[in-house]
Design an enzyme around this catalytic site. Structure first.
Site, short mmCIF file in Angstrom:
data_model
loop_
_atom_site.label_atom_id
_atom_site.label_comp_id
_atom_site.label_asym_id
_atom_site.label_seq_id
_atom_site.Cartn_x
_atom_site.Cartn_y
_atom_site.Cartn_z
CE LYS A 30 -1.66 1.63 4.10
NZ LYS A 30 -1.42 3.05 4.42
CG ASN A 31 2.20 2.78 3.56
OD1 ASN A 31 1.06 3.13 3.28
ND2 ASN A 31 2.59 2.55 4.80
NE ARG A 100 -1.66 12.13 8.53
CZ ARG A 100 -1.52 13.38 8.94
NH1 ARG A 100 -2.54 14.01 9.47
NH2 ARG A 100 -0.36 14.00 8.83
CB CYS A 124 -4.53 10.93 12.22
SG CYS A 124 -3.10 9.89 12.33
NE ARG A 129 0.59 9.92 10.32
CZ ARG A 129 0.11 8.96 9.55
NH1 ARG A 129 -1.09 8.47 9.78
NH2 ARG A 129 0.82 8.51 8.54
CD GLN A 133 11.27 18.62 8.91
OE1 GLN A 133 12.32 18.64 8.25
NE2 GLN A 133 11.04 19.47 9.90
CB THR A 172 4.58 11.04 3.23
OG1 THR A 172 4.44 11.50 4.56
CG2 THR A 172 3.80 9.76 3.05
CG ASP A 312 3.29 1.08 9.49
OD1 ASP A 312 2.89 1.93 10.30
OD2 ASP A 312 3.55 1.36 8.30
NE ARG A 404 -6.98 4.57 5.55
CZ ARG A 404 -6.12 5.35 6.19
NH1 ARG A 404 -6.33 5.66 7.43
NH2 ARG A 404 -5.08 5.83 5.57
N1 EPU Z 1 6.99 14.31 11.21
C1 EPU Z 1 7.22 15.63 11.49
N2 EPU Z 1 7.18 16.54 10.48
C2 EPU Z 1 6.91 16.18 9.19
C3 EPU Z 1 6.69 14.83 8.90
C4 EPU Z 1 6.73 13.91 9.94
O1 EPU Z 1 7.45 15.99 12.65
O2 EPU Z 1 6.88 17.07 8.32
C5 EPU Z 1 7.01 13.31 12.30
C6 EPU Z 1 5.65 12.61 12.46
O3 EPU Z 1 4.78 13.37 13.27
C7 EPU Z 1 6.04 11.29 13.05
C8 EPU Z 1 7.42 11.00 12.40
O4 EPU Z 1 7.88 12.27 11.92
O5 EPU Z 1 6.20 11.39 14.43
C9 EPU Z 1 7.40 10.02 11.25
O6 EPU Z 1 6.34 10.34 10.34
P1 EPU Z 1 6.42 10.06 8.78
O7 EPU Z 1 6.28 11.35 8.07
O8 EPU Z 1 7.58 9.20 8.45
O9 EPU Z 1 5.08 9.22 8.57
P2 EPU Z 1 4.18 9.31 7.29
O10 EPU Z 1 5.03 9.54 6.11
O11 EPU Z 1 3.02 10.19 7.54
C10 EPU Z 1 4.34 6.79 6.59
C11 EPU Z 1 3.38 5.66 6.39
C12 EPU Z 1 2.85 5.21 7.74
C13 EPU Z 1 4.04 4.76 8.59
C14 EPU Z 1 5.06 5.89 8.72
C15 EPU Z 1 6.31 5.53 9.46
C16 EPU Z 1 2.48 6.13 4.20
C17 EPU Z 1 1.31 6.55 3.38
N3 EPU Z 1 2.29 6.10 5.53
O12 EPU Z 1 3.60 7.83 7.22
O13 EPU Z 1 2.01 4.10 7.52
O14 EPU Z 1 3.60 4.39 9.88
O15 EPU Z 1 5.43 6.36 7.40
O16 EPU Z 1 6.94 4.46 8.87
O17 EPU Z 1 3.52 5.80 3.67
C18 EPU Z 1 0.23 2.63 7.96
O18 EPU Z 1 0.42 2.12 6.85
O19 EPU Z 1 -0.53 2.13 8.83
C19 EPU Z 1 0.89 3.89 8.29
C20 EPU Z 1 0.46 4.69 9.26
#
Ligand code: EPU
Length: 430
Positions: A30-31, A100, A124, A129, A133, A172, A312, A404
């Site tokens: 998915k991701n 998201r 969320c 989240r 960045q 992301t 995850d 999802r």
């Molecule tokens: N963070 C910041 N600032 C930012 C971005 C992130 O402070 O601009 C913090 C977040 O709040 C969090 C940490 O950095 O504490 C890591 O967040 P990240 O941005 O890596 O998470 P994400 O990109 O929103 C993706 C996956 C998640 C997975 C995480 C961590 C996708 C669509 N989602 O989320 O997947 O848990 O990376 O590996 O790729 C899931 O599939 O159930 C899921 C939640």
């Protein structure tokens, strides 16, 4: 039989105590799929993805692309996308609320059209989240950003090269930055990037499109192309689905063969499973066998960015610890509020103490069936696992979270001998 009240949405009824046995094929990730679908916004040419899982999030991503005027056809695990006639640059609130990852349209839209408007993703259930960045990279690249009426408005005349060190490692965020810079022909440097396999799959796709990307440790050097090509790409296997099914096989004292896995991506998880007592056999390049004999050793687990233990999989491993022979500790380092499954597991007889970001889990002989509620995607998977080993029946509610991100999970588990029924409406049994 558990007494239940009336709710609208679908739920699972699980009869616990079945030993899983057999073969199961792992779906596409998915991701990895979501950012690659968004990468199609970078080119006028046709983009074809295969090994795409049939999930709610993939449908939402398609809905978002179509909302903006893209042509997206989905058939038999393949998605064909063409964005030649795009007529809008807005990711509306009602779609961002569902998913998201919709924020991933911002990078490619800015790169190709210089404009993007995205509904502000709120916090969320698993944490705040933030997306600061993502926005910092856009700003460094010359974008003007303002927030009006709950929407982030972004505009850039021509993307400038960027040199940026991420304050936190973000999956992301790295993906959005890569797509944002992918049409800028001058060299950009990103440091402290995420190296999750899903990020690297996007890197592969961007390379196919004509972007030069070098990866050295946590540094990426990007040299974009002014016109990018379409691509054909097979999405990597879902390492979280693989991990979830491996845990299911092990904790039920079962014997399961997972087909279509990527060994490299799940190595860390398999090591932890072995530590807990699982017998893991490598049967081939993409096949493993996982067996359990009913005894589970306690574990110490800390979630970290890849190649560390994935957040995850934290909830699923916690279920294992709930019935381990001793005391386990799980520390969640990535998200600040990813322990919502704890309350629900406690309803099933788990003994867990939470202190800050660490959960101490006192292994019990058994769990007992109860009515529990999913709070997020991976939490719902953990409740299904708990239901598989609990005594009696378990009802897992709000399974739209599960839909999802897992493709036909109950069907896959049932084929291995589980007893899970998807019930469309509440049945009053009490
Ligand atoms: N963070 C910041 N600032 C930012 C971005 C992130 O402070 O601009 C913090 C977040 O709040 C969090 C940490 O950095 O504490 C890591 O967040 P990240 O941005 O890596 O998470 P994400 O990109 O929103 C993706 C996956 C998640 C997975 C995480 C961590 C996708 C669509 N989602 O989320 O997947 O848990 O990376 O590996 O790729 C899931 O599939 O159930 C899921 C939640």
């Amino acid at each position: 039989m558990t007494s239940i009240t009336s709710y609208d949405s679908e739920f699972f009824l699980i009869g616990g105590g079945k030993r899983l046995k057999g073969r199961v094929r792992i779906s596409g990730s998915k991701n990895a799929t979501l950012p690659i679908m968004m990468a199609s916004l970078l080119t006028e040419e046709r983009c074809l993805l295969s090994n795409v899982p049939n999930l709610l999030d993939v449908k939402t991503a398609r809905e978002l692309l179509e909302f903006m005027g893209a042509d997206a056809k989905v058939e038999d695990g393949r998605v064909l996308i063409e964005t030649r006639n795009l007529r809008g640059f807005v990711a509306p609130d009602h779609i961002v609320r569902k998913m998201r990852a919709s924020i991933l349209v911002a990078g490619p839209l800015l790169a190709r059209f210089g404009k993007a408007v995205v509904g502000m993703p709120g916090g969320c259930s698993i944490g705040a989240r933030l997306i600061d960045q993502h926005l910092k990279v856009f700003e460094r690249g010359g974008a003007n950003i303002s927030i009006k009426n709950g929407y982030i408005h972004m505009e850039v005349e021509k993307v400038k090269p960027v040199e940026y060190t991420f304050d936190v490692i973000t999956v992301t965020g790295t993906e959005n930055a890569l797509m944002f810079l992918s049409r800028c022909p001058k060299r950009s440097i990103l440091r402290n990037v995420a190296l999750e396999p899903e990020v690297m799959d996007l890197v592969e796709v961007l390379k196919k499109m004509g972007v030069e990307i070098e990866v050295e440790g946590r540094t990426m050097i990007i040299k974009g192309g002014e016109e990018l090509r379409g691509f054909e790409h097979k999405v990597i296997p879902d390492r979280i689905e693989a991990g979830t099914l491996a845990v299911a096989g092990f904790i039920t004292g079962g014997d399961v063969v997972l087909e279509g896995v990527c060994l490299e991506h799940i190595g860390g998880q398999l090591e932890k499973l072995k530590e807990a007592g699982a017998v893991v056999e490598i049967l081939g390049l993409d096949r493993i066998r996982v067996r359990g004999d009913g005894r589970i050793e306690p574990l110490e687990v800390e979630t970290r960015e890849y190649p560390g233990f994935p957040t995850d999989m934290q909830a699923q491993f916690m279920v294992m610890c709930c019935v381990a022979h001793g005391v386990s500790q799980i520390t969640e380092n990535i998200f600040e509020n990813r322990f919502q499954h704890v309350n629900e597991l406690q309803r099933m007889g788990a003994v867990i103490k939470l202190k800050g970001k660490t959960a101490t889990i006192y292994g019990q002989e058994k769990l007992s069936g109860a009515e529990v509620f999913s709070t997020d995607l991976r939490a719902s998977a953990s409740l299904v696992l708990a239901g598989l080993i609990a005594e009696g029946e378990t009802i897992v509610r709000d399974i739209y979270h599960l839909d999802r991100g897992y493709e036909r999970l109950e069907e896959k588990l049932n084929n291995l001998g589980a007893w899970i029924e998807r019930v469309a409406h509440a049945r009053n049994t009490g």
